[in-house]
Motif scaffolding. Structure first.
Motif, PDB file in Angstrom:
ATOM      1  N   SER A 134       0.817  -1.245   0.150  1.00 50.22           N
ATOM      2  CA  SER A 134       0.046  -0.009  -0.069  1.00 50.22           C
ATOM      3  C   SER A 134       0.920   1.136   0.116  1.00 50.22           C
ATOM      4  CB  SER A 134      -0.967   0.102   1.239  1.00 50.22           C
ATOM      5  OG  SER A 134      -0.336   0.366   2.234  1.00 50.22           O
ATOM      6  N   ILE A 216      -7.745  -0.728  -0.036  1.00 51.82           N
ATOM      7  CA  ILE A 216      -6.732  -1.512   0.101  1.00 51.82           C
ATOM      8  C   ILE A 216      -5.362  -1.263  -0.230  1.00 51.82           C
ATOM      9  CG2 ILE A 216      -5.997  -3.793  -0.786  1.00 51.82           C
ATOM     10  CD1 ILE A 216      -9.082  -4.190  -1.833  1.00 51.82           C
ATOM     11  N   TYR A 217      -5.129  -0.113  -1.252  1.00 50.05           N
ATOM     12  CA  TYR A 217      -4.009   0.196  -1.643  1.00 50.05           C
ATOM     13  C   TYR A 217      -3.665   1.658  -1.251  1.00 50.05           C
ATOM     14  CZ  TYR A 217      -4.349  -4.019  -4.427  1.00 50.05           C
ATOM     15  OH  TYR A 217      -4.528  -5.272  -4.370  1.00 50.05           O
ATOM     16  N   ILE A 218      -4.468   2.414  -0.691  1.00 52.17           N
ATOM     17  CA  ILE A 218      -4.252   3.642  -0.227  1.00 52.17           C
ATOM     18  C   ILE A 218      -3.738   3.397   1.072  1.00 52.17           C
ATOM     19  CG2 ILE A 218      -5.120   5.982   0.267  1.00 52.17           C
ATOM     20  CD1 ILE A 218      -5.073   4.871  -2.550  1.00 52.17           C
TER      21      ILE A 218
ATOM     22  N   THR B 237     -11.147  -0.890  -6.515  1.00 55.25           N
ATOM     23  CA  THR B 237      -9.694  -1.512  -6.142  1.00 55.25           C
ATOM     24  C   THR B 237      -8.891  -1.173  -7.576  1.00 55.25           C
ATOM     25  OG1 THR B 237     -10.929  -3.220  -5.226  1.00 55.25           O
ATOM     26  CG2 THR B 237      -8.712  -3.675  -5.814  1.00 55.25           C
ATOM     27  N   GLY B 240      -7.233   2.004  -6.908  1.00 57.40           N
ATOM     28  CA  GLY B 240      -6.344   2.188  -5.647  1.00 57.40           C
ATOM     29  C   GLY B 240      -4.964   1.578  -6.160  1.00 57.40           C
ATOM     30  N   VAL B 241      -4.968   0.465  -6.928  1.00 59.80           N
ATOM     31  CA  VAL B 241      -3.797  -0.079  -7.579  1.00 59.80           C
ATOM     32  C   VAL B 241      -3.160   0.877  -8.262  1.00 59.80           C
ATOM     33  CG1 VAL B 241      -2.931  -1.701  -9.058  1.00 59.80           C
ATOM     34  CG2 VAL B 241      -4.668  -2.365  -7.580  1.00 59.80           C
ATOM     35  N   LEU B 244      -1.525   3.576  -6.307  1.00 64.75           N
ATOM     36  CA  LEU B 244      -0.340   3.049  -5.802  1.00 64.75           C
ATOM     37  C   LEU B 244       0.805   2.948  -6.356  1.00 64.75           C
ATOM     38  CD1 LEU B 244       1.108   1.829  -3.272  1.00 64.75           C
ATOM     39  CD2 LEU B 244       0.129  -0.638  -4.322  1.00 64.75           C
TER      40      LEU B 244
END
Lengths: 342, 342
Positions: A134, A216-218, B237, B240-241, B244
């Motif tokens: 993340s 999830i990734y932040i 998601t 988010g990826v 990231l």
């Protein structure tokens, strides 16, 4: 101490079997000489890898069968009583090993592990958990595919298990726990998710409430809880996005002689970037909620990836994960029961 | 012909309201001078933007209320009968506009659109669809959050609607349709997904079966069908990826003076790459299954992004999406009924 550091390896599992698992095991021993490995598989297949003799920390445990990567879990459970996967799990059951690592098929591994090891008291179903990178470090996510439909109680148990795992393997004392949901008001979440929200809210967990997929990734949460269907889709989708972006970036650098030159100059930076997000670094998902440590490696894992799965097993042995989770689940269960009784 | 090209704009919707929607509308008209726009919003707020007079293709429709971005759909429906969102949808209902574009809150837009426009015959629930970039072009995905729990029949309807949409707006004659699922054998899918699999398999669609999350971006399928919870998580998601990876890549280029230099040299390539994957290019999700065209822009859309939502509306008007979907759903419904009767 040495008895605390024995890992049983399902050497035959995965797309590549011993061709990957044995070199990974030998590499692993180089940095972890205090760990013992039991290589479980067909003796005649393994022998040629050790013509000059076995390392002292290694012993071979013969298992006449192997579980196919597409084999139905129920069939594997019924017909493969002498499979490398099953024998590796039984070594954990009998206390001869402290963890089992397998790159074999997930469904069969989960079904066999539940049958051989059993779940911890008050745990309805085990969950699969993994760490993903993340912006602020790592996020732990569960379930990733062991359970399609989850009750609110199961989601709550996942939260408790994930929370304790993160406390055990990181320096975070009160991990932020989030429940995966979608952003729309009113139609928000299905009934199970809403009820789980209430259960987790009422617990002592550091619960930050609903989070959306991007969280999830932040990295504004340490543990993301969801059912196995959603978790599996999220994880696979992430792989897809990463592949697409890598593909498009490569394409841009290949456009003409100038972009190619720019690519050569940027190569060291891009290589470093790729190393950092290398999914092999995150290989080794945990099957949580069992009376023993079971690590699932990606089926397509290469030597480096499988080695990381072995390191995950070692870390869980040191952190004594199943005992810690058992205590936490028991504590929550009592509180929950007591609350219900009041 | 001109009556076929009128778009009603909910000017007040979105995080930025008229500050974004009006410049976007004016930009849009520059490349689409044949389209008429009805700007729906509070007259006193809009007037200052047109001190030198309205362009000939534009008229303002006063609406005294606005729907808040966090307002509950049921409340918006009950209390905001003169909202810009509602009036824009009513213009479509009355045939004064051929499409409605709004960056307002998704739940309210969906609820109001269903109430005002109604769903097409044999469509149980509308679905939200968008295109995402893939290795081979674009993948269309639905539902993205309008429906939390979907029946098999609804998923089947989504497949029919998505298929017809792609046939209408691309040159693909028989789009490959995939049903989102997870990879584990035996525990594969929930019951709705399994039954939807049977329904789609029995249709004349070019159905390629179950696909996993990564398929969305790999591009081996043109349409991905899933319920709104899963679709929304997958989309968020993905965001988010992407964030990231962008963050980590930037970090690597900022490490030292050499990497910074490499970054400067690679900048044109990276800029081009960023343009290609710019989510603003994909702004403008379609609410499918309604008796009218409704485009949902991202709430945080900027001028460029909102302009793209207007182009999506124009494209759907030209392609006559609701009529085409109505025909297809009717055809499938009859076949289905007939099959049931045999």
């Amino acid at each position: 101490m040495s008895a605390l550091q024995t890992i049983a390896l399902d050497v035959m599992g995965g797309d590549h079997g011993p061709a990957v698992t044995i070199p990974a095991a030998l590499n692993f021993l180089r940095t972890s000489p205090e760990t013992r490995l039991i290589l479980v598989g067909q003796q005649e297949v393994l022998q040629p890898y050790f013509k000059t003799g076995l390392p002292t920390q290694v012993r071979i445990q013969h298992a006449s069968q192997t579980v196919g990567m597409d084999e139905l879990p129920s069939k594997a459970l019924r017909n493969k009583k002498d499979s490398s996967m099953r024998i590796a799990l039984e070594l954990v059951k009998r206390g001869e090993a402290n963890a089992c690592v397998s790159a074999g098929n997930t469904g069969a591994l989960m079904a066999t592990a539940r049958f051989v090891l059993k779940t911890l008291p008050n745990v309805d179903r085990p969950a699969i958990m993994t760490a993903v990178p993340s912006v602020r470090g790592q996020t732990y996510m569960l379930d990733l595919g062991a359970n399609i439909d989850c009750t609110a109680e199961q989601l709550f148990q996942f939260a408790v298990m994930g929370n304790e795992f993160v406390r055990a393997v990181t320096s975070i004392d009160a991990p932020r726990v989030g429940l995966l949901n979608i952003g729309e008001e009113e139609i928000k979440g299905n009934e199970h998710v809403k009820r789980a929200h209430e259960l987790i809210s009422a617990s002592h967990l550091n619960y930050i409430g609903y989070v959306e997929g991007d969280a999830i990734y932040i990295g504004n949460t340490d543990v993301v809880v969801c059912d196995g269907f959603v978790g599996n889709v999220a994880l696979k989708t992430s792989e897809g996005v990463a592949k697409l972006l890598a593909h498009l970036l490569k394409q841009q650098f290949r456009r003409n002689v100038f972009t190619k030159l720019a690519g050569i100059i940027a190569l060291p930076v891009i290589r470093r970037f790729r190393r950092e997000v290398d999914p092999r670094r995150y290989n080794g998902a945990s099957l949580l909620g069992l009376r023993g440590i079971v690590i699932k490696s990606h089926g397509g894992a290469d030597v480096l990836a499988f080695e990381n799965a072995l390191h995950s097993a070692k870390k869980e042995i040191h952190a004594n994960i199943p005992d810690r989770i058992a205590h936490q689940v028991a504590a929550h269960f009592i509180t929950h029961e007591q609350r219900a009784a009041v």
